[in-house]
Write a protein that holds these residues in place. Structure first.
Motif, mmCIF file in Angstrom:
data_model
loop_
_atom_site.group_PDB
_atom_site.id
_atom_site.type_symbol
_atom_site.label_atom_id
_atom_site.label_comp_id
_atom_site.label_asym_id
_atom_site.label_seq_id
_atom_site.Cartn_x
_atom_site.Cartn_y
_atom_site.Cartn_z
ATOM 1 N N LEU A 7 0.830 -1.203 0.000
ATOM 2 C CA LEU A 7 0.000 0.000 0.000
ATOM 3 C C LEU A 7 0.868 1.258 0.000
ATOM 4 O O LEU A 7 0.554 2.231 -0.692
ATOM 5 C CB LEU A 7 -0.944 -0.002 1.206
ATOM 6 N N LEU A 8 1.965 1.218 0.743
ATOM 7 C CA LEU A 8 2.889 2.350 0.759
ATOM 8 C C LEU A 8 3.518 2.548 -0.622
ATOM 9 O O LEU A 8 3.676 3.680 -1.083
ATOM 10 C CB LEU A 8 3.970 2.122 1.825
ATOM 11 N N GLU A 9 3.834 1.456 -1.288
ATOM 12 C CA GLU A 9 4.372 1.538 -2.648
ATOM 13 C C GLU A 9 3.338 2.152 -3.592
ATOM 14 O O GLU A 9 3.680 2.959 -4.463
ATOM 15 C CB GLU A 9 4.762 0.138 -3.126
ATOM 16 N N ASN A 10 2.085 1.796 -3.388
ATOM 17 C CA ASN A 10 1.007 2.370 -4.184
ATOM 18 C C ASN A 10 0.944 3.882 -3.969
ATOM 19 O O ASN A 10 0.799 4.652 -4.923
ATOM 20 C CB ASN A 10 -0.315 1.705 -3.800
ATOM 21 N N LEU A 11 1.062 4.321 -2.718
ATOM 22 C CA LEU A 11 1.102 5.760 -2.430
ATOM 23 C C LEU A 11 2.287 6.409 -3.134
ATOM 24 O O LEU A 11 2.152 7.480 -3.737
ATOM 25 C CB LEU A 11 1.201 6.005 -0.926
ATOM 26 N N GLU A 12 3.430 5.759 -3.055
ATOM 27 C CA GLU A 12 4.646 6.305 -3.675
ATOM 28 C C GLU A 12 4.456 6.482 -5.185
ATOM 29 O O GLU A 12 4.932 7.466 -5.757
ATOM 30 C CB GLU A 12 5.836 5.392 -3.392
ATOM 31 N N ASN A 13 3.756 5.562 -5.807
ATOM 32 C CA ASN A 13 3.544 5.629 -7.248
ATOM 33 C C ASN A 13 2.643 6.789 -7.671
ATOM 34 O O ASN A 13 2.564 7.105 -8.855
ATOM 35 C CB ASN A 13 2.973 4.307 -7.773
ATOM 36 N N THR A 14 1.954 7.403 -6.713
ATOM 37 C CA THR A 14 1.074 8.531 -7.037
ATOM 38 C C THR A 14 1.723 9.881 -6.728
ATOM 39 O O THR A 14 1.095 10.921 -6.960
ATOM 40 C CB THR A 14 -0.264 8.428 -6.284
ATOM 41 N N ILE A 15 2.941 9.882 -6.246
ATOM 42 C CA ILE A 15 3.597 11.133 -5.845
ATOM 43 C C ILE A 15 3.675 12.143 -6.985
ATOM 44 O O ILE A 15 3.517 13.343 -6.761
ATOM 45 C CB ILE A 15 4.983 10.854 -5.232
ATOM 46 N N THR A 16 3.882 11.687 -8.196
ATOM 47 C CA THR A 16 4.008 12.636 -9.316
ATOM 48 C C THR A 16 2.717 13.420 -9.555
ATOM 49 O O THR A 16 2.728 14.444 -10.223
ATOM 50 C CB THR A 16 4.404 11.909 -10.626
ATOM 51 N N LYS A 17 1.613 12.943 -8.977
ATOM 52 C CA LYS A 17 0.324 13.625 -9.126
ATOM 53 C C LYS A 17 -0.049 14.379 -7.847
ATOM 54 O O LYS A 17 -1.215 14.695 -7.629
ATOM 55 C CB LYS A 17 -0.760 12.601 -9.467
ATOM 56 N N PHE A 18 0.958 14.675 -7.013
ATOM 57 C CA PHE A 18 0.710 15.239 -5.687
ATOM 58 C C PHE A 18 -0.081 16.548 -5.714
ATOM 59 O O PHE A 18 -0.796 16.864 -4.778
ATOM 60 C CB PHE A 18 2.031 15.444 -4.927
ATOM 61 N N ASP A 19 0.033 17.319 -6.781
ATOM 62 C CA ASP A 19 -0.611 18.630 -6.815
ATOM 63 C C ASP A 19 -2.026 18.597 -7.410
ATOM 64 O O ASP A 19 -2.701 19.616 -7.475
ATOM 65 C CB ASP A 19 0.252 19.627 -7.588
ATOM 66 N N LYS A 20 -2.499 17.431 -7.792
ATOM 67 C CA LYS A 20 -3.847 17.303 -8.357
ATOM 68 C C LYS A 20 -4.899 17.567 -7.279
ATOM 69 O O LYS A 20 -4.743 17.149 -6.126
ATOM 70 C CB LYS A 20 -4.079 15.903 -8.930
ATOM 71 N N THR A 21 -5.956 18.237 -7.697
ATOM 72 C CA THR A 21 -7.084 18.492 -6.801
ATOM 73 C C THR A 21 -8.382 18.241 -7.555
ATOM 74 O O THR A 21 -8.422 18.288 -8.781
ATOM 75 C CB THR A 21 -7.083 19.944 -6.274
ATOM 76 N N ASN A 22 -9.417 17.987 -6.809
ATOM 77 C CA ASN A 22 -10.761 17.840 -7.353
ATOM 78 C C ASN A 22 -11.716 18.088 -6.194
ATOM 79 O O ASN A 22 -11.902 17.216 -5.340
ATOM 80 C CB ASN A 22 -10.955 16.447 -7.947
ATOM 81 N N GLN A 23 -12.291 19.271 -6.154
ATOM 82 C CA GLN A 23 -13.140 19.676 -5.033
ATOM 83 C C GLN A 23 -14.358 18.770 -4.843
ATOM 84 O O GLN A 23 -14.880 18.682 -3.742
ATOM 85 C CB GLN A 23 -13.582 21.129 -5.218
ATOM 86 N N LYS A 24 -14.796 18.090 -5.899
ATOM 87 C CA LYS A 24 -15.941 17.180 -5.762
ATOM 88 C C LYS A 24 -15.557 15.936 -4.963
ATOM 89 O O LYS A 24 -16.398 15.314 -4.328
ATOM 90 C CB LYS A 24 -16.467 16.769 -7.139
ATOM 91 N N GLU A 25 -14.283 15.556 -5.020
ATOM 92 C CA GLU A 25 -13.820 14.349 -4.334
ATOM 93 C C GLU A 25 -13.237 14.640 -2.957
ATOM 94 O O GLU A 25 -13.385 13.854 -2.037
ATOM 95 C CB GLU A 25 -12.786 13.623 -5.191
ATOM 96 N N SER A 26 -12.520 15.765 -2.843
ATOM 97 C CA SER A 26 -11.854 16.091 -1.585
ATOM 98 C C SER A 26 -11.472 17.564 -1.584
ATOM 99 O O SER A 26 -11.139 18.121 -2.627
ATOM 100 C CB SER A 26 -10.595 15.229 -1.419
ATOM 101 N N GLN A 27 -11.485 18.154 -0.418
ATOM 102 C CA GLN A 27 -11.037 19.538 -0.271
ATOM 103 C C GLN A 27 -9.519 19.623 -0.314
ATOM 104 O O GLN A 27 -8.954 20.709 -0.431
ATOM 105 C CB GLN A 27 -11.547 20.128 1.052
#
Length: 153
Positions: A7-27
């Motif tokens: 699961l931690l590896e999965n989190l690590e694989n999303t780091i390049t998208k760290f600045d993505k936002t979507n107010q409908k999904e999360s603040q």
């Protein structure tokens, strides 16, 4: 433990998208969810390490029964304690550093006594095995949110 590392590896694989936002999904941004997940894992293991296994007492908790039965945390129902809220600027570098610290902390898991415990604000007292189950469910919960932010942004 292997599942938590995955699961931690999965989190690590999303780091390049760290600045993505979507107010409908999360603040919060995807990076916020990555950092929060790392802080939760580190904080819980720290508390488990400092706990006195002799004082552990399990009591029935309906919230825990629901979360553990369905492996599901409802979105927007809980409020994270201040200690696990990300603070400061979040960057790829800071997230990689958090992932590494989290990996090192998880590596200490096997040294914990069985009745190491911590008190979750909604789920009550969790011993070592219940804490691991919670960490799996909680981390997966935030991975789903990250995926929703990134896929719908």
């Amino acid at each position: 433990m292997q599942k938590l590392f995955l699961l931690l590896e999965n989190l690590e694989n999303t780091i390049t998208k760290f600045d993505k936002t979507n107010q409908k999904e999360s603040q919060s941004s995807a990076g916020w969810h990555i950092e929060h997940s790392c802080k939760v894992i580190i904080s819980i293991i720290n508390v488990l390490q400092q706990s006195n296994p002799e004082t552990y007492q399990r009591r029935f908790n309906s919230n825990r029964s629901f979360v553990f039965t369905f492996s599901y945390i409802p979105r927007g129902k809980g409020k994270a304690p201040k200690v696990v809220l990300p603070e400061g600027e979040i960057s790829e570098k800071s997230l990689l550093n958090s992932i590494q610290k989290t990996r090192e902390k998880i590596a200490q898991w096997d040294n914990l006594p069985t009745n190491s415990h911590f008190k979750h604000p909604y789920l009550g007292n969790l011993n070592k095995s219940a804490s691991l189950r919670f960490l799996h469910i909680h981390t997966q919960h935030h991975i789903k949110i990250i995926n929703d932010i990134c896929n719908k942004a």
